[in-house]
Design a protein around this motif. Sequence first.
Motif, mmCIF file in Angstrom:
data_model
loop_
_atom_site.group_PDB
_atom_site.id
_atom_site.type_symbol
_atom_site.label_atom_id
_atom_site.label_comp_id
_atom_site.label_asym_id
_atom_site.label_seq_id
_atom_site.Cartn_x
_atom_site.Cartn_y
_atom_site.Cartn_z
ATOM 1 N N THR A 1 -15.830 25.554 -10.215
ATOM 2 C CA THR A 1 -17.054 24.966 -11.435
ATOM 3 C C THR A 1 -18.280 24.166 -10.613
ATOM 4 O O THR A 1 -17.262 22.694 -9.462
ATOM 5 N N CYS B 1 -14.528 35.418 -16.569
ATOM 6 C CA CYS B 1 -15.695 33.978 -15.690
ATOM 7 C C CYS B 1 -17.149 34.479 -16.822
ATOM 8 O O CYS B 1 -18.032 33.603 -16.707
ATOM 9 N N MET C 1 -10.415 29.104 -17.808
ATOM 10 C CA MET C 1 -11.222 27.882 -17.728
ATOM 11 C C MET C 1 -10.929 26.561 -18.212
ATOM 12 O O MET C 1 -10.793 27.188 -19.540
ATOM 13 N N TYR C 2 -11.683 25.654 -18.068
ATOM 14 C CA TYR C 2 -11.681 24.399 -18.302
ATOM 15 C C TYR C 2 -10.394 24.160 -19.558
ATOM 16 O O TYR C 2 -10.442 23.741 -20.107
ATOM 17 N N GLU D 1 -11.147 25.687 -10.982
ATOM 18 C CA GLU D 1 -11.729 26.142 -12.375
ATOM 19 C C GLU D 1 -10.188 27.394 -12.622
ATOM 20 O O GLU D 1 -9.500 27.274 -13.365
ATOM 21 N N SER D 2 -9.368 27.635 -11.370
ATOM 22 C CA SER D 2 -8.084 28.530 -11.559
ATOM 23 C C SER D 2 -7.275 28.461 -10.379
ATOM 24 O O SER D 2 -7.707 27.585 -9.616
ATOM 25 N N SER E 1 -17.924 31.614 -19.626
ATOM 26 C CA SER E 1 -18.256 30.538 -19.122
ATOM 27 C C SER E 1 -19.776 30.382 -20.326
ATOM 28 O O SER E 1 -20.256 29.161 -20.546
ATOM 29 N N LEU F 1 -12.175 30.912 -8.452
ATOM 30 C CA LEU F 1 -13.278 30.265 -9.433
ATOM 31 C C LEU F 1 -13.597 28.589 -9.637
ATOM 32 O O LEU F 1 -12.579 27.874 -9.684
ATOM 33 N N THR G 1 -19.756 27.667 -12.960
ATOM 34 C CA THR G 1 -18.461 29.248 -13.369
ATOM 35 C C THR G 1 -18.327 29.867 -12.182
ATOM 36 O O THR G 1 -19.560 30.730 -12.646
#
Lengths: 340, 285
Positions: free
Chosen positions: B30, B128, B165-166, B22-23, B131, B28, B81
């Motif tokens: 997922t 985080c 994230m995302y 995620e990073s 999430s 991170l 995550t």
Amino acid sequence: MMYILEKKKVEQVLSAWNKAFDVYAPQKVENYTQFLPFEKTKTVALNHAHNTRYPPKALFFPQSEIMLKYNSRLGRFEESGSKTKPMLIFGVRPCDAMAFSLMDTVFLSEDYVDPYWKAKREDSIVIGFGCSTPPQTCFCTTVGGAPFSHTGLDAILTDLDKAFSVQVLTNKAENLFKNLPPATEDQINEVKKIQRKATESMAPAFQTSGLKQKLDLIFESPYWETIAESCLGCGICTYLCPTCFCFDIVDEIQRKERIRNWDTCMFRIYSQEASGHNPRPSNKERTRQRLMHKYSYWLDHIGEIGCTGCGRCVCYCPVGLDIRAMLQTASEYESEVARA
Amino acid sequence: MHDNGHNPYKPMPMHVVRAYYESNDRSLKTLELVFDRKADQIEFFEKFNPGQFCQLSIFGKGEAPFGVASAAWEGDFVRFTIQKLGSFTQYAHTLQAGDPIGMRGPLGNGFPLEAWKGKTLVIIGGGCAFSTLYALTKHVHHPQNRPDYDQLIVVYGARTSGLCMYKHDIQSWHQRDDMQIHQAIDVPEEDWSHHVGYVPDVVKEVAPSPKNAVAIVCGPPIMTKFTLPVLVELGFSPESIFTSLEKRMKCGIGKCGRCNIGSKYICKDGPVFSLKELQELPDDI
Ligand SMILES: Cc1cc2nc3c(=O)[nH]c(=O)nc-3n(C[C@H](O)[C@H](O)[C@H](O)COP(=O)(O)OP(=O)(O)OC[C@H]3O[C@@H](n4cnc5c(N)ncnc54)[C@H](O)[C@@H]3O)c2cc1C
Ligand code: SF4
Ligand code: SF4
Ligand code: FES
């Protein structure tokens, strides 16, 4: 219904029950007594005024208990624990029986039932042993109990010197005793006298009215520093306490088992957090948690004190810290503040 | 009640269906999990509510709690995550698509979505802990749920753009006309067209109105600590500010005592609390 069980017949009666039940009874271990399987020694020690050192909660909630067995790291697992016979616990003190009922409210609560506690507790039979001469460390009457309280019991014994009287309290227990001779009028009166005398012998140990409110009020006060000064943080007061239910869950890699172990709020690591932050960094906060949980948070949850006055923490604290004195000081503390 | 065959300690068998970083620093990761048993899946989605968490279980490594990062309508999977910290999370980072894992849940109360109906949601997150706020935002995005709420305002901060994230999904939020999104990073970077600064300052700048609104704040303790006074200053009442507590947990079902604060068990009575509820608890957090 009240029956008479001659002392010399106790072991014979327990042997007979052992076919249908796993019978546990207090037995002598070094200088103490402890609940052990009757099967092993065929002896019963009901001649001690003092309670067992090790609490009988361990029979339903063992100090270390396998929850799941697994084959591989991620793969299949099976549930552990296949009990064959129901448990019959003989000679439980009323304070410890009351503790079973308190623990039921945690482990059998409506939202989540704890299957390990339930499996052992569900069809168990608890035969109590009332306290004719309560030791000086006991204070059940202060916290809503009594030396002949019925809570959590299927029957209760009273010591009549050469025999026990048996007051049957549930249908489950009736079957166990119905072949014994019934008590005579004189014996029934004698039992009443013993029970009354025992209850009257216990003076209130500390002031409970308004205690919860006072504890809530003095949460942040320096009171806690002074009372916890000599505490070693050994956790004995919580391990031996019949109402302490905290547990840790760990995986035993060698044995491929997920187990739970009794835990204690008296250890630093219990509340140690990720960031290094610990909301209960010293014995002061930890003692506060122990007392507040029993004398405030239990009341929030079920309206009852979470201490049955069994006196174990008083007897076995290595530095002689006495919960009764701590609570008495607390109940007086606020008035001092108010006066100041 | 969720008792998974009458034993709430027994993890449901799951499989990883997608695993991705995620990073950019790979701290991170997922994991999206699917159920091995249809009955578990049905039971899970009957109960699931954004803001809830699960205990992920790896035999030999134990269990650890993680907030659910997906909304039910996204599909038959459950997203988490995971920040790499210690022994459990390091192992979790080695998992790939196809690997088995255990899961218990959903646990905890989740966000009080019913009580928030008709209100503006001001969603404020950092790190985080965003999430579960992502799950909340996704939930509200669904055309069937969106009319239940007034405005949707999201403030999301990360230390660097690489830690956001995302990313792809959130990028598309900027084009939506049914929400406001304010992204922030701590220090300036080339090609960054959004806010630069700490979350509490961004909230001050955006100045969401407290009128008929609730604010939901999840992030590192320091972020939460400095954001709450900003909201109070903007006129948000303690009843209208919510946060989620990350206490140490073991059982997740109110038995083991570990997460006890005052009269509450964070795992069962929380992890979501209003600021008012927190103010009523003893200072033991
Ligand atoms: C309700 C809830 C929701 C959570 N949601 C998420 C999430 O969505 N994503 C995520 O990455 N993490 C989340 N966490 C935190 C996560 O549970 C911990 O990071 C994890 O337990 C660490 O396990 P570990 O074995 O890798 O670390 P450990 O080996 O146990 O410890 C490594 C480090 O992490 C710390 N730590 C241990 N347990 C926790 C804990 N419960 N919380 C915080 N720090 C801890 C240790 O003190 C140590 O510094 C959540 C925690 C809770 C209680
Ligand atoms: S707190 Fe002390 S007296 Fe009370 S039940 Fe526990 S061990 Fe017994
Ligand atoms: S038994 Fe005594 S010394 Fe040990 S933790 Fe309890 S109060 Fe402290
Ligand atoms: S984690 Fe066990 S009581 Fe909350």
